[in-house]
Write an enzyme that holds these catalytic residues in place. Structure first.
Site: not given
Length: 382
Positions: A29, A216
Site C-alpha cells: 500500500d 523504528e
C-alpha cells in the site's frame, strides 16, 4: 567500506539499476502508481487531494516530508481506499511487480495487511488470493519480456488490532500458495510484539517464519520484545539497535586534520546478540529519515547509523519501505549510500547477499538466488 580490489569498477560508470537486487521490506500500500490511484479512486468514488498524476505524486511526497504524523498517515488512507476490490488489489499487485522489475529487483517479499482491505466485501482469503493473482501476472509479464523476478507475500497483522492469531492462521493457510512469512506493522510504541505472543507461538509450531517491525518508532526494549515474544528472524528497520552501540573518540593532537577520526566501538549485549546471530536488519534509509527513526543520531543521511551497523558486522539489508511516499527506488537507495559513504560494487554485493541469506526461502532456493545475484554482479565488473 570494503577495500578496493582489482575487480572493482568505477562507481561513477556503474549502472546500479541493472544490478540484480533483493527487496525484503516493501509495503504494497506504499508503492502504488499515482495514475493508478486516480483511476481506481474514480471507479469507487473516493475523493483525492489531486487528480493529476504529477500533482498527486508531489502531494504524497510532500505529506511524507511534512513532519506531521497525521498527514503522513493520511497518505495511506488514500492508497488503502482504492485497494478494497479484487480488481483493485490484483492490478496494484501486478503493477507493483512490474515496477520492481524495472528497478532491477529479482527477488522480493511484499508485505501488506489483508485485514485493512475488507470493506468492499472480500474475505481475508479472497484478498490474499487477489493479491497473489496480481503478483503472478506480474511475474509472467516479466518472463514474457525476458526478465526474471520471484516474489512472495508477507502477511501482516496490525499491531493496534486484535486479529493476530486469525492473521497468523491465514498466513499458514496460504504458505503453499504465495505466502512466505508473517509480520506485524503499525504503531510500534505501545503495541509490543508480546500482544501477539500466542500467534507467534502458533507460527513457530508450524515452522512459519516471522519478521517484526521493531527498532523504528521504539528502541531497544521493543527489539528485545520482538526477539523474545515475536521470535523474529529479521527486524523490520531495526536501526535503533545502534542505540546499544557506543563509539568513543580519543583526541590525538598528532593526527592530521585531514585524517578521519578513529573511535573505539563497544557493542552492547542486545546489539551483540543481534549481530552475532546474523539477525538481519531491514534498513530503509530514506524512510528512516522521514519518520524520525534515526533522529537521535542526526537529521541527514550522513548521520544515519546504517554505515556504523554495516562496518561493525551487522547483517544490514537495504530496502525502500514505501516507494510512493518516500519517492525512492532500491536503485536510488543504493546510489544514495554510494554517494554518502563511498560504497563500491563490493559493498553493494555484500548488502545484497545479506538480503539473499535472510530471504524466507528454502536453502536450495537461496543458494540458486545467491548464484544468480553473484553472476549479475560479476557481469557488472566487465
Amino acid at each position: 567500506m570494503t577495500e578496493p580490489t582489482d575487480s572493482s569498477v568505477n562507481t561513477s560508470r556503474l549502472d546500479v539499476r541493472s544490478l540484480p537486487k533483493v527487496s525484503l521490506h516493501d509495503h504494497l500500500d506504499g508503492g502504488l502508481r499515482p495514475a493508478t490511484i486516480i483511476e481506481l479512486a474514480a471507479a469507487v468514488g473516493h475523493q483525492l487531494p489531486a487528480t493529476d498524476p504529477v500533482a498527486l505524486g508531489e502531494w504524497f511526497r510532500e505529506s511524507a516530508d511534512s513532519g506531521s504524523l497525521p498527514r503522513y498517515l493520511e497518505t495511506f488512507d488514500h492508497t488503502i481506499a482504492v485497494m478494497q476490490t479484487r480488481e483493485g488489489l490484483t492490478r496494484v499487485a501486478r503493477e507493483f511487480v512490474e515496477d520492481l522489475v524495472a528497478d532491477g529487483v529479482v527477488y522480493a517479499e511484499i508485505r501488506w495487511a489483508p485485514e485493512q482491505h475488507l470493506s468492499g466485501g472480500l474475505s481475508l482469503d479472497e484478498a490474499v488470493e487477489a493479491v497473489q493473482a496480481g503478483l503472478e501476472e506480474g511475474v509472467m509479464n516479466a518472463e514474457t519480456a525476458g526478465s526474471f523476478i520471484q516474489v512472495g507475500q508477507l502477511i501482516t497483522a496490525m499491531r493496534h488490532a486484535d486479529r493476530g492469531m486469525e492473521i497468523a492462521e491465514l498466513a499458514v493457510r496460504h504458505r503453499d500458495s504465495g505466502a512466505v512469512g508473517f509480520d506485524i506493522a503499525g504503531a510500534e510504541d505501545g503495541f509490543p510484539a508480546s500482544r501477539f505472543k500466542d500467534a507467534f507461538t502458533y507460527l513457530a509450531e508450524n515452522q512459519f517464519p516471522a519478521t517484526v517491525h521493531a527498532g523504528e518508532a521504539a528502541g531497544i526494549e521493543s527489539i528485545v520484545d520482538a526477539l523474545v515474544h515475536g521470535r523474529a528472524l529479521r527486524l523490520g528497520h531495526g536501526v535503533r539497535i545502534a542505540e546499544d552501540i557506543t563509539v568513543e573518540f580519543e583526541a590525538d593532537d598528532a593526527a592530521s586534520p585531514d585524517e578521519p577520526e578513529v573511535g573505539m566501538v563497544s557493542i552492547g549485549r542486545v546489539a551483540g546478540w543481534v549481530r552475532d546471530r546474523g539477525i538481519a536488519l531491514e534498513v530503509c534509509p530514506s524512510s528512516n529519515l522521514q519518520t524520525g527513526a534515526v533522529a537521535s543520531f542526526g537529521e541527514d543521511i550522513e548521520t544515519h547509523p546504517i554505515d556504523l551497523l554495516y562496518q561493525t558486522g551487522f547483517a544490514v539489508t537495504v530496502n525502500t519501505d514505501n516507494r510512493l511516499m518516500s519517492n525512492v527506488s532500491l536503485t536510488g537507495e543504493f546510489e544514495l549510500l554510494m554517494d554518502t559513504f563511498d560504497y563500491d560494487l563490493d559493498d553493494l554485493l555484500e548488502l545484497t547477499m545479506n538480503a539473499v541469506n535472510a530471504a524466507f526461502l528454502p536453502l536450495d532456493e537461496r543458494a540458486a538466488l545467491s548464484a544468480f545475484v553473484t553472476e549479475g554482479f560479476n557481469r557488472a565488473r566487465g
